[in-house]
Design an enzyme around this catalytic site. Structure first.
Site, PDB file in Angstrom:
ATOM      1  N   LYS A   1      16.136   9.748  19.785  1.00 51.04           N
ATOM      2  CA  LYS A   1      14.794  10.283  19.495  1.00 51.04           C
ATOM      3  C   LYS A   1      14.073   9.193  18.703  1.00 51.04           C
ATOM      4  CE  LYS A   1      12.058  11.906  17.069  1.00 51.04           C
ATOM      5  NZ  LYS A   1      10.726  11.270  16.799  1.00 51.04           N
TER       6      LYS A   1
ATOM      7  N   GLU B   1      20.559   5.668   7.057  1.00 46.53           N
ATOM      8  CA  GLU B   1      19.961   4.385   6.646  1.00 46.53           C
ATOM      9  C   GLU B   1      18.573   4.712   6.138  1.00 46.53           C
ATOM     10  OE1 GLU B   1      21.606   1.656   6.660  1.00 46.53           O
ATOM     11  OE2 GLU B   1      23.044   1.657   8.309  1.00 46.53           O
TER      12      GLU B   1
ATOM     13  N   CYS C   1      12.657  -1.600   5.227  1.00 45.07           N
ATOM     14  CA  CYS C   1      13.467  -0.870   4.239  1.00 45.07           C
ATOM     15  C   CYS C   1      14.069  -1.823   3.227  1.00 45.07           C
ATOM     16  CB  CYS C   1      14.551  -0.084   4.947  1.00 45.07           C
ATOM     17  SG  CYS C   1      15.493  -1.075   6.105  1.00 45.07           S
TER      18      CYS C   1
ATOM     19  N   GLU D   1       9.220   3.501  -3.061  1.00 44.58           N
ATOM     20  CA  GLU D   1       8.899   2.595  -1.957  1.00 44.58           C
ATOM     21  C   GLU D   1       7.405   2.643  -1.688  1.00 44.58           C
ATOM     22  OE1 GLU D   1      11.160   3.975   1.414  1.00 44.58           O
ATOM     23  OE2 GLU D   1      11.755   1.927   1.833  1.00 44.58           O
TER      24      GLU D   1
END
Ligand code: NAD
Length: 490
Positions: free
Chosen positions: A184, A259, A293, A392
């Site tokens: 997906k 992750e 990331c 982040e």
């Protein structure tokens, strides 16, 4: 929809799911527009898949697992992955253009992503017949051995920031270990993957070995995570969604690799080769417009050289230019309007809280007005505990702060909930190893920094950055389960 742009290749993949090596219309019949981040205009569409489509894909994967794919010898599986790798390289120009347009990446970055994707299939193709179990010493009269068996059907949820790379690392490892996959991808960018799925069929992967259901996270994504036929989930995305995925998987005791995000520190000691560090410090936050990331988004510099490093880095930041993907500048646009609003909100909070800007790049004067551009920004003296050093940003914003000594550097480096990657810059060999041990992260780079890439290098986080490892040979252990066989023969 799917209207060609004069400079871009036509999008030939239909707004359908790719299941059992053929295009299949989504059960619900819906479409989702794909927006070009460089100008904000829709240019293609994908299928809005749902739980029924996920069910169809899982059945196709189960048939492949029990049939043609499952029966293939590991070396044959590896050969097919190698063929796919070569087909990806053959179509590198087309795939790079699709990726650049879909994600807003500068074309050079998109080319590097195509090469990395091909490399994953090459690497894992070579590994598929080298994954073996062990024999274990046991009392006389017994023989004990272990087998590494595939989970069966694995589910893969992919984000939009590096579709080709993350698809390659996740699906490449799972297929090499003998699983059949249902993917997906992200609704914001995934057209390159649909093209690679066609290439996988062309390479000779049997129907059902690799299936893609596109759509929204809350629909197709959630249905994939909750489907009882999915026996392992590899999720790459935000910590918040990852927490939900982990909880949902645990309800049915399904193993997961998560992750997630990062707030990775670059730790620069006074004895570092600053000249060598500067381009890496810039690249680690500017690559993919900071939407990485493992972006090096916190800069910790020993106090005695703090002003010098900021001054030299500031010169580089001031010269950075953001612009459309095809212009191939220092960075492209952000993925979507809400991501741009998020970055602006972080910068507004910096201004409100009196955090000084050392330097800011520019947006190209001819960048289309509808694009989602953020100028790269270097901030200084960001207080510990401020959201700019804890959360982040996922944009080209670097937060700098000084440290007093080694102990202070370690304290600051570990002062976030994240633990994905760290960079350590020092010429002192003993300190290099002390820091590598003390920093809480899944990877440590010493006198270099690798955001993305490094197909051979096990990758993943600790703390809120996730758990489990992808990349390298290590990933193959996660994509298999060990069966222990104890034979009593007297
Ligand atoms: P996101 O979590 O919103 O989306 C990621 C994927 O999850 C998409 O495919 C989305 O459709 C899907 N999804 C959303 N809700 C879901 C649900 N309920 N069930 C199943 N799937 C669902 O993340 P994003 O904002 O698109 O991506 C950016 C984040 O991903 C950042 O936090 C970044 O750090 C992280 N990321 C991590 C890595 C890594 O390897 N550690 C790599 C790339 C991105």
């Amino acid at each position: 929809m799917n209207a060609p742009h004069p400079q871009w290749p036509a999008i030939t993949t239909p707004a359908q799911n790719f299941i059992a090596n053929r295009w299949q219309a989504p059960a619900g019949g819906g479409e989702l527009p794909m927006v070009d981040p460089s100008d904000g205009a829709p240019f293609a569409a994908i299928a809005r898949g749902n739980a029924d489509d996920v069910g169809t894909a899982v059945r196709a994967a189960e048939a492949a697992r029990d049939g043609a794919w499952g029966r293939l010898a590991p070396a044959e599986k590896g050969r097919l992955l190698g063929t796919l790798s070569r087909l990806i390289l053959d179509r590198a120009d087309e795939l790079a253009l699709i990726e650049a347009r879909d994600c807003g990446k500068p074309l050079a970055q998109a080319r590097a992503d195509v090469a990395a994707c091909a490399r994953y299939f090459e690497f894992y193709g070579g590994a598929s017949d080298k994954l073996h179990g062990t024999t274990i010493p046991y009392p006389e009269g017994f023989t004990v051995l272990t087998w590494r068996e595939p989970h069966g059907v694995t589910g893969h949820v992919i984000p939009w920031n590096y579709p080709l790379q993350i698809f390659g690392r996740s699906v490449g490892g799972a297929l090499a270990a003998g699983n059949a996959c249902v993917v997906k991808p992200a609704e914001d960018a995934c057209l390159s993957l649909l093209r690679v799925a066609e290439l996988a069929a062309e390479a000779g992967l049997p129907p059902g070995a690799l299936n893609i259901v596109t759509g929204l996270g809350a629909e197709a994504g959630a249905a994939l995570v909750e489907h009882p036929g999915i026996r392992h989930i590899s999720f790459t995305g935000s910590p918040a969604t990852g927490a939900w995925v982990g909880a949902a998987a645990s309800q049915r005791h399904c193993p997961v690799t998560l992750e997630l995000g990062g707030k990775s520190p670059q730790i620069v000691f006074a004895d570092a080769d600053i000249e060598a560090a500067l381009p890496a410090l810039v690249n680690a936050i500017v690559q993919n417009a900071g939407q990485t990331c493992s972006a090096g988004s916190r800069l910790l510099v020993e106090r005695s050289r703090y002003e010098e490093v900021l001054a030299r880095l500031g010169e580089r930041f001031a010269a950075l230019v953001a612009g459309p993907a095809l212009a191939d500048l220092d960075c492209g646009p952000l993925i979507r309007a809400t991501q741009l609003a998020r970055v602006r909100d972080f910068l507004a909070s910096a201004a409100r809280d009196g955090i000084a800007t050392v330097a800011q790049g520019t947006v190209a004067a001819d960048a289309p007005a509808g694009g989602f551009y953020a100028a790269p920004t270097l901030l200084r003296d960001v207080p510990i505990g401020h959201r700019l050093v804890c959360d982040e940003v996922f944009g080209p914003v670097l937060a700098a702060l000084p440290f007093a000594d080694e102990a202070d550097a370690i304290r600051l480096a570990n002062a976030t909930d994240f633990g994905l990657v760290a960079g350590v810059w020092t010429q002192d060999g003993a300190r290099q190893l002390r820091l590598a041990r003390a920093v809480q992260s899944g990877q440590v780079f010493v006198n270099n920094y690798g955001a993305g890439g490094g197909v051979e290098l096990p990758f993943g986080g600790v703390k809120h950055s996730g758990h489990g490892r992808e990349k390298g040979f290590e990933a193959l252990f996660g994509f298999t389960t060990v069966k222990t066989v104890v034979v009593r023969h007297g």
